[in-house]
Design an enzyme around this catalytic site. Structure first.
Site, PDB file in Angstrom:
ATOM      1  N   LYS A  88      14.379 -64.050  -1.990  1.00  0.00           N
ATOM      2  CA  LYS A  88      14.107 -64.900  -3.196  1.00  0.00           C
ATOM      3  C   LYS A  88      15.243 -65.335  -4.034  1.00  0.00           C
ATOM      4  CE  LYS A  88       9.439 -63.043  -4.259  1.00  0.00           C
ATOM      5  NZ  LYS A  88       8.472 -62.659  -5.452  1.00  0.00           N
TER       6      LYS A  88
ATOM      7  N   LYS B  66       2.554 -67.141  -0.115  1.00  0.00           N
ATOM      8  CA  LYS B  66       2.024 -68.180  -1.214  1.00  0.00           C
ATOM      9  C   LYS B  66       2.986 -69.175  -1.588  1.00  0.00           C
ATOM     10  CE  LYS B  66      -0.771 -64.861  -3.758  1.00  0.00           C
ATOM     11  NZ  LYS B  66      -0.278 -63.688  -4.511  1.00  0.00           N
TER      12      LYS B  66
ATOM     13  N   LYS C 271       6.384 -64.700   7.859  1.00  0.00           N
ATOM     14  CA  LYS C 271       5.229 -64.370   7.160  1.00  0.00           C
ATOM     15  C   LYS C 271       4.270 -65.428   6.325  1.00  0.00           C
ATOM     16  CE  LYS C 271       5.926 -62.318   2.773  1.00  0.00           C
ATOM     17  NZ  LYS C 271       6.002 -61.408   1.795  1.00  0.00           N
TER      18      LYS C 271
HETATM   19  P1  AMP Z   1       1.836 -60.972  -3.048  1.00  0.00           P
HETATM   20  O1  AMP Z   1       1.089 -62.434  -2.338  1.00  0.00           O
HETATM   21  O2  AMP Z   1       3.172 -60.924  -2.802  1.00  0.00           O
HETATM   22  O3  AMP Z   1       1.711 -60.737  -4.302  1.00  0.00           O
HETATM   23  O4  AMP Z   1       1.257 -59.802  -2.039  1.00  0.00           O
HETATM   24  C1  AMP Z   1       0.205 -59.233  -2.357  1.00  0.00           C
HETATM   25  C2  AMP Z   1      -0.299 -58.113  -1.288  1.00  0.00           C
HETATM   26  O5  AMP Z   1      -0.688 -59.099   0.122  1.00  0.00           O
HETATM   27  C3  AMP Z   1       0.855 -57.258  -0.999  1.00  0.00           C
HETATM   28  O6  AMP Z   1       0.027 -56.069  -0.708  1.00  0.00           O
HETATM   29  C4  AMP Z   1       1.295 -57.750   0.156  1.00  0.00           C
HETATM   30  O7  AMP Z   1       1.902 -56.838   1.025  1.00  0.00           O
HETATM   31  C5  AMP Z   1       0.345 -58.324   0.826  1.00  0.00           C
HETATM   32  N1  AMP Z   1       0.705 -59.722   1.706  1.00  0.00           N
HETATM   33  C6  AMP Z   1       1.191 -60.701   1.304  1.00  0.00           C
HETATM   34  N2  AMP Z   1       1.439 -61.628   2.417  1.00  0.00           N
HETATM   35  C7  AMP Z   1       1.283 -60.932   3.440  1.00  0.00           C
HETATM   36  C8  AMP Z   1       1.244 -61.273   4.795  1.00  0.00           C
HETATM   37  N3  AMP Z   1       1.573 -62.511   5.143  1.00  0.00           N
HETATM   38  N4  AMP Z   1       0.527 -60.400   5.666  1.00  0.00           N
HETATM   39  C9  AMP Z   1      -0.045 -59.235   5.253  1.00  0.00           C
HETATM   40  N5  AMP Z   1       0.101 -58.738   4.011  1.00  0.00           N
HETATM   41  C10 AMP Z   1       0.489 -59.677   3.157  1.00  0.00           C
END
Ligand code: AMP
Ligand code: TRP
Length: 337
Positions: A113, A203, A200
């Site tokens: 980031k 968002k 990956k």
């Molecule tokens: P975040 O969007 O970073 O707040 O992630 C929220 C949750 O979603 C966390 O547990 C991440 O590990 C999971 N997560 C985010 N992106 C992925 C992805 N591409 N594949 C699997 N899990 C994800």
């Protein structure tokens, strides 16, 4: 025997996508049946990078509604907003003061980031994993269900609890903080981007077409899958490192349709992309339809949603405050009179 405790959270930084659902939230739904569960919307994490205030507030409420739409039941789980409980920020400060700076500089997500935000990197972004440790440790969580990308942050939370709090301020047979275990379910733990099977799904990818949001309407899902990156080979397969898109889309197909991996691989082993993509599209639309219908109902009732968040906060705050008081006393902060 008291039920084991689970805590997890997602940032309200944009629409939740298939990665968030398959990597995290879907597993929460199962865990709430057998564990004591706390799920927060981590809005304080969302402000570690530049953001728009009005959008953040809207996304925070919408994320809570999406938890419920995915099947988190407020009657059995506590759903709350991180910033509503001051103990998260307070414990974060206490942990900051015992966490070595070089542990933080090693964090992969920070490095990634930081590169992206160039000159605009806040102290908060560096501190992000300590706040996450505070989220978890406040609840004496036994298990933390997350996607694979969060593994390093969980290791840090464990190290802070064990090496920096328990061993410095605790007594041997009575640890001050519970050392949490990660819970990373293999299937879906890493959903990849539709535009590049080696990245990956995220968002923060500027290309909207790289992810499918849980609330995307059917025609948009169709369009995104149609444009998803493919390769020139016929037949979908797993475990071919030179074909990350085949791996990702086949795995999504298996998860969306509920067909096990082996059967899905057999079914699609000789299929061209032109036949496969409509199948994946239909399975995805069908899997998301019940979530979207529930969401539409929930978001029209903000008073009910607010009540859920107030109730969740009350339950969570009691646990959080008692942990915070324990740690404050242990580090030598004078008790309030
Ligand atoms: P975040 O969007 O970073 O707040 O992630 C929220 C949750 O979603 C966390 O547990 C991440 O590990 C999971 N997560 C985010 N992106 C992925 C992805 N591409 N594949 C699997 N899990 C994800
Ligand atoms: N850092 C997590 C992510 O990006 C979100 C998060 C914040 C979290 N606090 C947490 C996840 C506590 C689990 C437990 O996915």
């Amino acid at each position: 025997m008291p039920r084991k405790r689970v805590l997890s959270g997602v940032q309200p930084t944009g629409a939740l996508h298939l990665g968030n659902w398959l990597g995290a939230i879907r597993n929460w739904v199962e865990l709430q049946k057998t564990h004591e569960t706390f799920f927060c919307v981590v809005d304080l994490h969302a402000i570690t990078v530049p953001h728009d205030p009005a959008t953040l507030a809207e996304n925070t409420l919408s994320t809570a509604a999406q938890y419920m739409a995915c099947g988190i039941d407020p009657k059995i789980s506590s759903i709350f907003i991180q910033s509503h409980i001051a103990a998260h920020s307070e414990l974060c400060w206490l942990l900051n003061c015992v966490t070595p700076l070089n542990w933080m500089e090693r964090m992969i997500q920070f490095k990634e980031k930081a590169i992206k935000h160039g000159d605009n990197v806040s102290v908060g972004l560096l501190d992000y994993p300590v706040l996450m440790a505070a989220d978890i440790l406040l609840y004496d969580a036994d298990l933390v269900p997350v996607g694979e990308d969060q593994k390093q942050h969980l290791e840090l939370a464990r190290d802070i609890a064990q090496q920096r709090i328990n061993s410095k301020f605790g007594v041997l047979d009575k640890p001050l903080l519970k050392v949490p275990e990660p819970l990373i379910i293999k299937e879906g733990a890493k959903v990849m981007s539709l535009s590049n099977g080696r990245n990956k799904m995220s968002k923060s990818d500027p290309n909207e077409g790289s992810r499918i949001a849980l609330l995307d309407p059917p025609d948009l899902i169709k369009k995104k899958i149609k444009r998803a990156k493919t390769d020139p080979k016929i037949g979908l397969e797993f475990d071919n490192p030179s074909r990350p898109e085949a791996e990702n889309l086949l795995s999504l197909f298996s998860l969306m349709s509920g067909i096990d991996k082996k059967t899905a691989a057999e079914k699609c082993s000789e299929m061209g992309w032109g036949t496969f993509k409509p199948l994946l599209t239909d399975a995805t639309i069908a899997a998301l339809e019940p979530i979207q219908n529930r969401y539409k109902e929930l978001i029209q009732k903000p008073e009910e949603l607010n009540q859920v968040l107030a109730d969740g906060r009350a339950t969570a705050e009691e646990v959080a405050q008692s942990t915070l008081d324990r740690i404050k006393a242990a580090v030598g902060l004078l008790k309030k009179i």
